[in-house]
Design a protein around this motif. Structure first.
Motif, short mmCIF file in Angstrom:
data_model
loop_
_atom_site.label_atom_id
_atom_site.label_comp_id
_atom_site.label_asym_id
_atom_site.label_seq_id
_atom_site.Cartn_x
_atom_site.Cartn_y
_atom_site.Cartn_z
N GLY A 1 -7.69 0.17 1.77
CA GLY A 1 -6.84 -0.95 1.39
C GLY A 1 -7.61 -2.03 0.65
O GLY A 1 -7.36 -3.22 0.86
N GLU B 1 0.89 4.16 -3.10
CA GLU B 1 0.62 5.58 -2.92
C GLU B 1 1.80 6.45 -3.35
O GLU B 1 1.63 7.48 -3.99
CB GLU B 1 0.26 5.87 -1.46
N ASP C 1 -5.49 4.59 -1.58
CA ASP C 1 -6.50 3.58 -1.29
C ASP C 1 -6.83 3.62 0.21
O ASP C 1 -6.16 2.98 1.02
CB ASP C 1 -5.94 2.22 -1.71
N ASN D 1 -5.78 -4.91 -1.01
CA ASN D 1 -5.27 -5.99 -0.18
C ASN D 1 -6.35 -6.97 0.26
O ASN D 1 -6.08 -8.16 0.41
CB ASN D 1 -4.58 -5.41 1.05
N SER E 1 0.81 -1.23 0.00
CA SER E 1 0.00 0.00 0.00
C SER E 1 0.84 1.27 0.00
O SER E 1 0.56 2.21 -0.76
CB SER E 1 -0.97 0.00 1.19
#
Length: 458
Positions: free
Chosen positions: A337, A327, A334, A340, A323
């Motif tokens: 997440g 970014e 996000d 994920n 993550s």
């Protein structure tokens, strides 16, 4: 806190009333009860009332409905000052999406004599489509107005129905629990939207992009509801009998194994060995996502556990390491997440489904082959071809999701939709009346809390 740009006094009523009036008109013209719900049609046949599909499907529908409105809604309440918006906007866009999905899915799947026939199964399918929209909502959480969310839902439901039609009807893909059609599509559509809506100065709202003790506890309520009902979600529209039984069981063990791997990886990836509540709230659910496609197949109980175990590991690693990279390097902000929890586990589920389909044999499935792989049972295709179709379906889903998210993202950038500025994201006060003692007074021009500003001046 509301300024002219974010004032919803006219924008929200206009879009809500216009959309609902259009929906009512379209329902009046196009929608009618199917034979399971129509008084005249049902009683034409000599059968027991208890043979009605309601008694087979409604318990599953209730479970899915709880997941949509409570599970997804509360899962997103982890932000310290965005609880009203998380649950409230979830409620709003779900209520719209399920109506629009009934029409869009009906156009492709349920037209009979120019009419869309609806029953309990179409209610479940509409909730599935709504779930995909709510996954995308998680990616843009805290950075969008309710008008933007309704516009996003309008387009996403339409594209969802198109993708679903291509996969399930044209290609003959098997995806009962929606690893591809629901999770992968919703995740990558939302990721592309949030990429287009990238905010270079979002760090001005960073102090609110975090949780507090009670917000994480509320989010955990959503997790538990989703975890409990996920076997119903994956099995809701599978064939009655062994198929539905097997799907629920495979999901059940996948979730259990996923939870243990999540706890283990969460402690392992922390330098002090402490558990991260973000991992537990999200990664523990990845086993349900990953079991979606192959859930109705003869995956075996231990196979389901392997899938869940891997899903938990992948999800935690995504939260911990991927993550921040997305970014920083790709400018994908996000919030929840979703990559994920839904994106990567959805892809894993699609791959598992493709492999499981490719090795399916009559010795393993017997007469049950016609329920799980009807094209293979009929001799139209062989198992390896079905596996190839499953793999190709993943590529189709990713293509439609990414291209659709790209286009819709640019539409949502229009200033007329009343998005919050970079300095006031993740804040309920923008769109909600908040009790005075809970109000976080923020100067919109600077993003500095009024109390802090007063201290500095003194």
């Amino acid at each position: 806190m509301t300024d002219v740009a974010t004032n919803m006094r006219l924008k929200l009523p206009i879009i809500c009333f216009i959309l609902e009036i259009i929906l009512i008109i379209l329902f009046g013209v196009l929608v009618q009860y199917n034979e399971e719900t129509d008084a005249k049609e049902w009683h034409k046949k000599n059968h027991s009332d208890y043979e009605n599909d309601f008694y087979y499907r409604y318990p599953s529908f209730q479970d899915v409905h709880v997941m949509i409105f409570i599970g997804f809604g509360f899962l997103m309440t982890f932000l310290q000052r965005y609880g009203f918006s998380s649950v409230g906007f979830n409620f709003l866009i779900a209520a719209f999406s399920l109506q629009w999905a009934t029409l869009m899915q009906g156009f492709f799947h349920g037209m009979h004599g120019g009419k869309i026939h609806i029953g309990v199964e179409s209610m479940i399918n509409a909730d599935f489509c709504t779930g995909s929209v709510l996954i995308s909502f998680g990616a843009v959480l805290g950075k969008t107005s309710p008008v933007q969310l309704l516009v996003m839902a309008l387009f996403e439901v339409t594209l969802f129905a198109v993708n679903e039609f291509i996969l399930l009807t044209l290609l003959g893909t098997r995806d009962a629990g929606g690893s591809m059609t629901i999770h992968t599509f919703g995740a990558y559509f939302g990721l592309m939207v949030t990429r287009i809506l990238y905010r270079p100065n979002l760090d001005k709202s960073k102090h609110r992009n975090s949780s507090v003790y009670h917000s994480d506890l509320f989010a955990m309520i959503g997790t538990i509801y989703l975890w409990m009902f996920w076997p119903s979600f994956n099995s809701a529209i599978t064939a009655h009998g062994d198929d539905q039984h097997r799907t629920a069981m495979n999901t059940y063990y996948s979730l259990a194994a996923c939870t243990l791997s999540t706890y283990g990886m969460s402690a392992l990836t922390a330098h002090d060995g402490k558990l991260d509540m973000v991992h537990i709230q999200n990664a523990a659910l990845a086993g349900g996502v990953a079991a979606g496609t192959a859930g109705e197949m003869m995956l075996t109980p231990y196979g389901s556990m392997i899938v869940g175990f891997l899903a938990g590991i992948i999800s935690v690693l995504g939260f911990k390491y991927l993550s921040p990279i997305l970014e920083e390097k790709l400018k994908i902000q996000d919030t929840c997440g979703v990559h994920n929890l839904h994106g990567m586990p959805g892809i894993l589920g699609a791959i598992v489904g493709a492999v499981t389909a490719a090795v399916a044999t009559a010795d393993v499935y017997g007469d049950g082959m016609k329920d799980v792989f009807p094209d293979v049972a009929s001799g139209k295709v062989d198992a390896s071809y079905q596996g190839g179709i499953q793999a190709a379906s993943l590529a189709v889903t990713l293509g439609i999701a990414l291209l659709g998210g790209l286009i819709v993202g640019f539409i949502l950038k229009l200033p007329v939709f009343g998005a919050p500025s970079d300095t006031i994201c993740y804040e309920d006060n923008i769109y909600w009346e908040v009790p005075e003692e809970e109000t976080d007074h923020v100067d919109q021009s600077t993003g500095v809390r009024m109390e802090e500003s007063q201290k500095l001046n003194s």
